[in-house]
Design a protein around this motif. Structure first.
Motif, PDB file in Angstrom:
ATOM      1  N   ASP A  24       1.039  -4.571   2.962  1.00 21.57           N
ATOM      2  CA  ASP A  24       1.944  -4.856   1.837  1.00 21.57           C
ATOM      3  C   ASP A  24       2.874  -3.677   1.534  1.00 21.57           C
ATOM      4  N   GLU A  25       2.795  -2.659   2.346  1.00 21.61           N
ATOM      5  CA  GLU A  25       3.636  -1.458   2.188  1.00 21.61           C
ATOM      6  C   GLU A  25       3.370  -0.737   0.868  1.00 21.61           C
ATOM      7  N   THR A  26       2.111  -0.820   0.396  1.00 18.25           N
ATOM      8  CA  THR A  26       1.785  -0.111  -0.852  1.00 18.25           C
ATOM      9  C   THR A  26       1.753   1.398  -0.612  1.00 18.25           C
ATOM     10  N   THR A  27       1.259   1.810   0.552  1.00 20.06           N
ATOM     11  CA  THR A  27       1.221   3.249   0.846  1.00 20.06           C
ATOM     12  C   THR A  27       2.632   3.787   1.043  1.00 20.06           C
TER      13      THR A  27
ATOM     14  N   ALA B  41       5.288   2.780  -0.444  1.00 16.16           N
ATOM     15  CA  ALA B  41       5.863   2.963  -1.779  1.00 16.16           C
ATOM     16  C   ALA B  41       5.186   4.134  -2.501  1.00 16.16           C
ATOM     17  N   ALA B  42       3.865   4.253  -2.332  1.00 21.61           N
ATOM     18  CA  ALA B  42       3.134   5.330  -3.023  1.00 21.61           C
ATOM     19  C   ALA B  42       3.619   6.705  -2.558  1.00 21.61           C
TER      20      ALA B  42
ATOM     21  N   ASP C 137      -2.479   0.690   5.493  1.00 22.30           N
ATOM     22  CA  ASP C 137      -1.951   0.452   4.153  1.00 22.30           C
ATOM     23  C   ASP C 137      -3.103   0.516   3.163  1.00 22.30           C
ATOM     24  N   GLY C 138      -2.846   1.118   2.004  1.00 19.08           N
ATOM     25  CA  GLY C 138      -3.905   1.232   0.999  1.00 19.08           C
ATOM     26  C   GLY C 138      -4.411   2.659   0.852  1.00 19.08           C
TER      27      GLY C 138
END
Ligand SMILES: Cc1cc2nc3c(=O)[nH]c(=O)nc-3n(C[C@H](O)[C@H](O)[C@H](O)COP(=O)(O)O)c2cc1C
Length: 375
Positions: A40-43, A45-46, A265-266
């Motif tokens: 989800d491309e959370t990393t 963005a983080a 990711d994560g």
């Protein structure tokens, strides 16, 4: 000043403009391959939002108008504390790929980490700019005989250190690539195996694409690295435990990275991992850092949080896609000037004066909450 004059055109005016120019010149599939992260491309963005959580603790009436930002890593002198990362498939962005990056680095007085899965052979990149192509990257995977052979090639080509990417026991779950059914042509990644045919490429990188090999351990890696006198470090360290394990295996530096959010990711922002790693390494080894760096102020924040050298991935690729060697040179000169501007305004005379007291953690303070309520 960096001892070269970079070309500035409207397309290359700022780092964010260089990104826009690059993305407009690439096909949508290649732009997605460059920009994208895993899951989800959370990393992904983080990595960016972590920089926004830190502000500068500005001092005044101190510092220098011309702060010194030169440094050295493992005996390699650098005009600024920046290296280019080993991004492979570089020919997708410009035909000269890492050869153009190395030439730009030479002019800017910095060095490249040259990728194993690049478009050009490590010997050709070294020949293009021997004084910049100083560190070669390898994946600890595939047949040991090939790994040993690569160590010899790296030594013979005059490289001075080895970067081992340890966060790729298999490829990341890249949904933009799936969505576009993007098929990466082997010619963009087989520069080091061009004469060996497709079979050899699959044998070496098979683990990335087909899960056909075993995951190496620190013990196995340490045993093989005993066979070279070159210093080495592991790229992709995200925990204090692994920083210490790599040190115990004989690494000469620690490279904190989450691969720019392209692998697992994560995982948290690499900047958060840097803080934890610095605490256990306590200055015994130099620390390299990448993931999410997009401007000079980010470099200064990472240095203040414990990095000795900051590595740029997509930023260098944007320069390459936007203008080849001249585009990468422009990235470097903008970084150089911005880092020095930030240091002067921060009241610090050089990168050696940066530390945790140079930053302040930003948050929803009472003041900003009050302002929000007032509106
Ligand atoms: C197109 C692309 C290809 C990459 N290929 C490799 C590679 O072959 N080996 C490697 O260790 N890292 C590779 N990386 C990761 C970079 O070396 C670096 O860790 C990452 O780009 C840093 O994050 P940033 O792009 O946010 O600066 C690649 C990154 C990109 C964008």
């Amino acid at each position: 000043m960096v001892a070269f004059k970079s070309v500035s055109t409207p397309e290359l005016a700022t780092l964010s403009q260089i990104r826009r120019t690059a993305l407009s010149r690439l096909s949508p599939e290649v732009a997605d391959f460059l920009e994208g992260g895993a899951g989800d491309e959370t990393t992904l963005a983080a990595n960016r939002s972590a920089f926004a959580r830190w502000g500068f603790r500005q001092r005044v009436m101190s510092g220098l108008a011309t702060p010194d930002i030169s440094t050295a890593l493992l005996g390699i002198d650098l005009a600024m504390p920046v290296l280019t990362s080993p991004f492979g498939a570089d020919g997708l962005f410009h035909p000269e790929g890492q050869k153009a990056v190395a030439r730009a680095n030479l002019n800017a007085g910095i060095a490249s980490i040259v990728p194993e899965a690049g478009t050009h052979a490590l010997e050709d990149v070294a020949e293009a700019a021997p004084k910049a192509a100083r560190i070669a990257q390898l994946h600890p995977m595939g047949p040991e005989a090939n790994f040993r052979h690569m160590l010899h090639r790296i030594e013979d080509a005059g490289y001075e250190a080895i970067c081992l990417t340890v966060d790729c026991p298999t490829g990341g779950w890249r949904e933009r690539v799936l969505r576009n059914a993007f098929d990466l042509d082997a010619r963009y990644v087989n520069g080091n195996y061009r004469n060996d045919g497709e079979t050899k490429l699959i044998e070496v990188f098979g683990q990335l694409f087909e899960r056909c090999a075993t995951v190496w351990s620190w013990e196995r890696l340490a045993g093989l690295m005993n066979e070279t006198a070159l210093p080495w470090f592991a790229k992709g360290i995200m925990t204090p435990e692994d920083a210490l394990a790599s040190e115990a295996a004989g690494a000469s530096a620690v490279y904190v990275s989450n691969h720019g959010g392209r692998q697992l990711d994560g995982v948290p922002a690499a900047l958060d991992a840097l803080i934890e790693v610095r605490e256990v390494i306590e200055g015994r080894l130099p620390i390299l850092f990448d993931s999410g760096v997009r401007r000079g102020a980010d470099v200064v924040k990472a240095l203040a949080l414990g990095a000795d050298v900051v590595v740029i991935g997509r930023l260098a690729a944007y320069g390459l896609a936007a203008g080849g060697q001249a585009g990468v040179e422009r990235v470097h000169s903008l970084l150089y000037d911005e880092i020095r501007t930030v240091l002067t305004l921060l009241g610090r005379g050089g990168v050696d004066e940066l530390g945790p007291d140079s930053l302040v953690r930003l948050g929803a303070s009472a003041v900003s909450e009050a302002l929000l309520t007032a509106h």
